[in-house]
Design an enzyme around this catalytic site. Structure first.
Site, short mmCIF file in Angstrom:
data_model
loop_
_atom_site.label_atom_id
_atom_site.label_comp_id
_atom_site.label_asym_id
_atom_site.label_seq_id
_atom_site.Cartn_x
_atom_site.Cartn_y
_atom_site.Cartn_z
N HIS A 5 -7.29 -5.68 0.32
CA HIS A 5 -6.03 -5.08 -0.16
C HIS A 5 -4.97 -5.50 1.25
O HIS A 5 -3.71 -5.59 1.61
CB HIS A 5 -6.01 -3.96 1.32
CG HIS A 5 -5.56 -2.87 0.77
ND1 HIS A 5 -4.97 -2.22 -0.98
CD2 HIS A 5 -4.75 -1.92 1.39
CE1 HIS A 5 -4.54 -1.31 -0.47
NE2 HIS A 5 -3.85 -1.08 0.86
N SER A 44 0.36 -1.14 -0.21
CA SER A 44 -0.29 -0.20 -0.07
C SER A 44 0.96 1.24 0.41
O SER A 44 1.71 1.52 -0.73
CB SER A 44 -1.09 0.47 1.01
OG SER A 44 -2.03 1.01 1.07
N ASP A 50 -10.12 -5.60 -3.99
CA ASP A 50 -9.69 -4.75 -3.37
C ASP A 50 -9.81 -2.70 -3.33
O ASP A 50 -10.31 -2.14 -4.82
CB ASP A 50 -8.41 -4.33 -3.68
CG ASP A 50 -7.48 -3.18 -2.73
OD1 ASP A 50 -7.86 -3.03 -1.90
OD2 ASP A 50 -6.06 -3.45 -2.96
#
EC number: 3.1.1.85
Length: 239
Positions: free
Chosen positions: A220, A77, A192
């Protein structure tokens, strides 16, 4: 100012960058699977965990002083933005780049899928009102109803959270990404909500030299929700 690192195992150095709202403890559940093959180096990013706030240049200098000459680098991320920037600026040090549910740009625009800018603006504005509530909302968004075993770790600083949101909202490496020639893989989760799966198709077209992997049932956090598949992909990619 020292960057806080934790090291486990022996072998090929593998540096791991966490995402927004967490610290390096998020990786703990997968350490037993990685340390037989790699020297795992967990990094607390600026303002998170036990690393104090600092700008990019200070972070890069201090970090590289503490790392081996060459290493594989994985970012999840927001950590993928840090990892991508380091790979662009220090190609002699980074041997492999693994981006986990990350993107060269997180904010959506007319020709790029991502998170609407107002979502980050709302998170940013809500930080000053209730940090814990904002964190819980962001974690809920990341999980997208998936069940994962994870550790929050040390509470992030307000400055770190704000700086992280600024990075997510402003860093854009779509053009510089073309400079990367080291082996690079992007991992996406079909469920996601933060790094949309549509991003993968655009990136495959714009950056055909990279490798792409889609986790069909992941959101995610595929390294936690689908650990066995994640470890297999890592082992196949890092030679």
């Amino acid at each position: 100012m020292n960057i806080h690192l934790d090291k486990y195992g022996q072998g090929m150095p593998l540096v791991l960058f966490h995402g927004w709202g967490f610290d390096s403890q998020i990786w703990q559940p997968i350490i037993p699977y990685l340390k037989p093959k790699y020297q795992i180096i967990l990094v607390d990013l600026p303002g998170f965990g036990l690393t104090p706030m600092m700008d990019w240049e200070s972070f890069k200098k201090n970090l590289l002083d503490q790392l081996p000459d060459k290493f594989a680098l994985a970012g999840w991320s927001m950590g993928g933005l840090y990892a991508t920037r380091l790979a662009i600026e220090e190609p002699a040090r980074v041997q492999y780049l693994i981006n986990i549910t990350s993107s060269p740009r997180f904010i959506s625009d007319i020709d790029w899928p991502g998170v609407a800018e107002e979502v980050f603006v709302n998170f940013y504005n809500n930080l000053s009102k209730d940090i814990n509530k904002t964190l819980k909302e962001f974690i809920s968004l990341q999980l997208n109803k998936m069940k994962c075993d994870f550790k929050i770790g040390n509470p992030p600083s307000p400055e770190g959270l704000a700086f992280g949101l600024e990075i997510l909202g402003t860093w854009d490496f779509r053009e510089q990404l073309k400079q990367i020639s080291i082996p690079t893989v992007y991992l996406f989760g079909r469920l996601d909500p933060i790094t949309p799966v549509k991003t993968m198709a655009i990136m495959e077209k714009n950056y055909p030299n990279f490798k792409y992997v889609l986790f069909n049932r992941a959101a995610h956090m595929p390294f936690l929700s689908h650990t066995d598949l994640f470890i297999t992909i890592m082992d196949e990619f890092i030679k």
